[in-house]
Design a protein around this motif. Sequence first.
Motif, PDB file in Angstrom:
ATOM      1  N   TYR A 184       9.236  45.238   4.731  1.00 25.79           N
ATOM      2  CA  TYR A 184      10.178  44.122   4.897  1.00 25.79           C
ATOM      3  C   TYR A 184       9.477  42.795   5.144  1.00 25.79           C
ATOM      4  O   TYR A 184       9.929  41.744   4.686  1.00 25.79           O
ATOM      5  CB  TYR A 184      11.160  44.429   6.025  1.00 25.79           C
ATOM      6  N   GLY A 185       8.368  42.823   5.881  1.00 21.51           N
ATOM      7  CA  GLY A 185       7.641  41.572   6.100  1.00 21.51           C
ATOM      8  C   GLY A 185       7.120  40.985   4.804  1.00 21.51           C
ATOM      9  O   GLY A 185       7.090  39.752   4.630  1.00 21.51           O
ATOM     10  N   GLY A 186       6.699  41.849   3.877  1.00 18.34           N
ATOM     11  CA  GLY A 186       6.285  41.375   2.561  1.00 18.34           C
ATOM     12  C   GLY A 186       7.426  40.710   1.818  1.00 18.34           C
ATOM     13  O   GLY A 186       7.241  39.715   1.117  1.00 18.34           O
ATOM     14  N   LYS A 187       8.629  41.251   1.981  1.00 15.82           N
ATOM     15  CA  LYS A 187       9.814  40.643   1.354  1.00 15.82           C
ATOM     16  C   LYS A 187      10.063  39.247   1.937  1.00 15.82           C
ATOM     17  O   LYS A 187      10.389  38.305   1.207  1.00 15.82           O
ATOM     18  CB  LYS A 187      11.038  41.521   1.574  1.00 15.82           C
ATOM     19  N   VAL A 188       9.928  39.116   3.260  1.00 12.53           N
ATOM     20  CA  VAL A 188      10.150  37.820   3.914  1.00 12.53           C
ATOM     21  C   VAL A 188       9.118  36.803   3.433  1.00 12.53           C
ATOM     22  O   VAL A 188       9.445  35.651   3.126  1.00 12.53           O
ATOM     23  CB  VAL A 188      10.094  37.971   5.446  1.00 12.53           C
ATOM     24  N   LEU A 189       7.863  37.228   3.342  1.00  8.18           N
ATOM     25  CA  LEU A 189       6.791  36.336   2.886  1.00  8.18           C
ATOM     26  C   LEU A 189       7.039  35.893   1.449  1.00  8.18           C
ATOM     27  O   LEU A 189       6.926  34.697   1.128  1.00  8.18           O
ATOM     28  CB  LEU A 189       5.445  37.048   2.996  1.00  8.18           C
ATOM     29  N   ALA A 190       7.388  36.817   0.578  1.00 11.52           N
ATOM     30  CA  ALA A 190       7.632  36.473  -0.820  1.00 11.52           C
ATOM     31  C   ALA A 190       8.809  35.516  -0.963  1.00 11.52           C
ATOM     32  O   ALA A 190       8.758  34.555  -1.750  1.00 11.52           O
ATOM     33  CB  ALA A 190       7.873  37.743  -1.633  1.00 11.52           C
ATOM     34  N   ALA A 191       9.864  35.760  -0.195  1.00 11.03           N
ATOM     35  CA  ALA A 191      11.034  34.883  -0.256  1.00 11.03           C
ATOM     36  C   ALA A 191      10.694  33.479   0.241  1.00 11.03           C
ATOM     37  O   ALA A 191      11.145  32.472  -0.321  1.00 11.03           O
ATOM     38  CB  ALA A 191      12.172  35.476   0.566  1.00 11.03           C
ATOM     39  N   ASP A 288       2.287  45.743   1.931  1.00 12.74           N
ATOM     40  CA  ASP A 288       3.068  44.526   1.750  1.00 12.74           C
ATOM     41  C   ASP A 288       2.708  43.751   0.486  1.00 12.74           C
ATOM     42  O   ASP A 288       3.516  42.940   0.012  1.00 12.74           O
ATOM     43  CB  ASP A 288       2.904  43.619   2.974  1.00 12.74           C
ATOM     44  N   GLN A 289       1.519  43.981  -0.066  1.00  9.75           N
ATOM     45  CA  GLN A 289       1.180  43.286  -1.316  1.00  9.75           C
ATOM     46  C   GLN A 289       2.121  43.669  -2.435  1.00  9.75           C
ATOM     47  O   GLN A 289       2.300  42.910  -3.402  1.00  9.75           O
ATOM     48  CB  GLN A 289      -0.282  43.562  -1.698  1.00  9.75           C
ATOM     49  N   VAL A 290       2.759  44.831  -2.339  1.00 11.33           N
ATOM     50  CA  VAL A 290       3.676  45.280  -3.381  1.00 11.33           C
ATOM     51  C   VAL A 290       4.839  44.303  -3.533  1.00 11.33           C
ATOM     52  O   VAL A 290       5.275  43.995  -4.656  1.00 11.33           O
ATOM     53  CB  VAL A 290       4.191  46.700  -3.078  1.00 11.33           C
TER      54      VAL A 290
END
Length: 445
Positions: A184-191, A288-290
């Motif tokens: 989920y943190g990766g999603k937040v970063l990407a957004a 999270d890179q995914v």
Amino acid sequence: MRPILLTALLAFPLLTAAAKPQAELVQIAKAVQQDRLKATITRLVGFGTRHTLSDRTSATRGIGAAERWTAAQFEAISKDCGGCLTVAVPKQTFTGRRVPNPTEIGAILAIQKGTTDPDRVIVISGHIDSRVTDVMNATADAPGANDDGSGTAAVIEAARVLSKHRFPATLVFAVLEGEEQGLYGGKVLAAYAKEHGWKVEADLNNDIVGNTHGANGVHNDTQVRVFSEGTKAVETPDQANGRRYNGGEVDSPSRNLARFADGLAETYLKGLDVVMVYRTDRYGRGGDQVEMLNAGYPAIRVTEAVEHYDRQHQDLRTENGRLYGDTIEGVDFPYLAKVTQLNVVMMAALARAPAPPEDVKIEGAVSADTKVSWTAVPGAAGYRVHWRETTAPRWQHSKATTATSEVLKNIVIDDWFFGVSAISADGYESPVVFPGAAGSFSVTK
């Protein structure tokens, strides 16, 4: 040696030697301090658990206390560099298989704005949350020293070291929550990157980077694995058809970032070799890179060479004389310092170099020569055209030029893979860009 290669050698010199080390990168690597890495992980372990669903109000225990402490570390680093970092903690509310109730999950970001090319962004990330055997157990002690206290420590140390310097491109230091519950943190970063229009050139995701003893008894403190996707997660059907026919399966921007890391390690690091692994992540596992890849951004995963599975996702216990649990005793701090050095050197090298070239094209069907062309890159004093055999893992040959196209005489387009890098006046070089959509660093290509 192939006759065609002999002809090329006679035509012009091939520049294959490693670049002369940059004094600033040498200085940056030396600035990493393993004592600071140890102090950070000691403090993180001291929060008891950092499970994403753990206490968010306590001042001493749980993910909330760890989040606030991390943000305070970034604020202190910013104060020491005259306010060079902007600290932000964007959050989104998620529910899912491992998040049964709506929960705010965040990314703790320290942003060092670039001086002349601030839209170009280089990211280093690691996740702060931890877990035990039961992924839903949010109350048991989960030290998370290596998974991923090591990655978090690398991010914070990178911020301290690199904040002493100024770079044309923007640097982002990202500590992410919610990885164990669903990236989920990766999603937040990407957004957040999308929302702010970042041109993310690289995300260096550090996840499990401090252990040197494998579960099988192997000890390895001289290698680090760099995982990279082969074909883009955002590839369209038309792009896939073109790539399947003409090549590019091993030349995504992420794959060429891995080659970039490999070259830097050879030049700047003693006792640490990059092992490129041609996978997005370890088999059947993720990081999270995914989510950055899913958003179209180039990203790699940096992970220790050998993993000790007794120290990952385990309740703290002893069974038949065998210790289980992710405690600080499992972290090799001299090794973690070397991995952190790789990260800071890579971030600085990317941020100093011009942007990777765009619109790279090749021409030469039914011809003895190959023409490579690209769009001029702001800040580039020159370029380097690269080529290699189609089965070679690394770029083998190159030719420097100041033009935006080059005809490679007697190099037949059918037999080689090609790419282009941009070079600054002071010798910093971008990653190599493979022609077409398969190799483009731009998310719009």
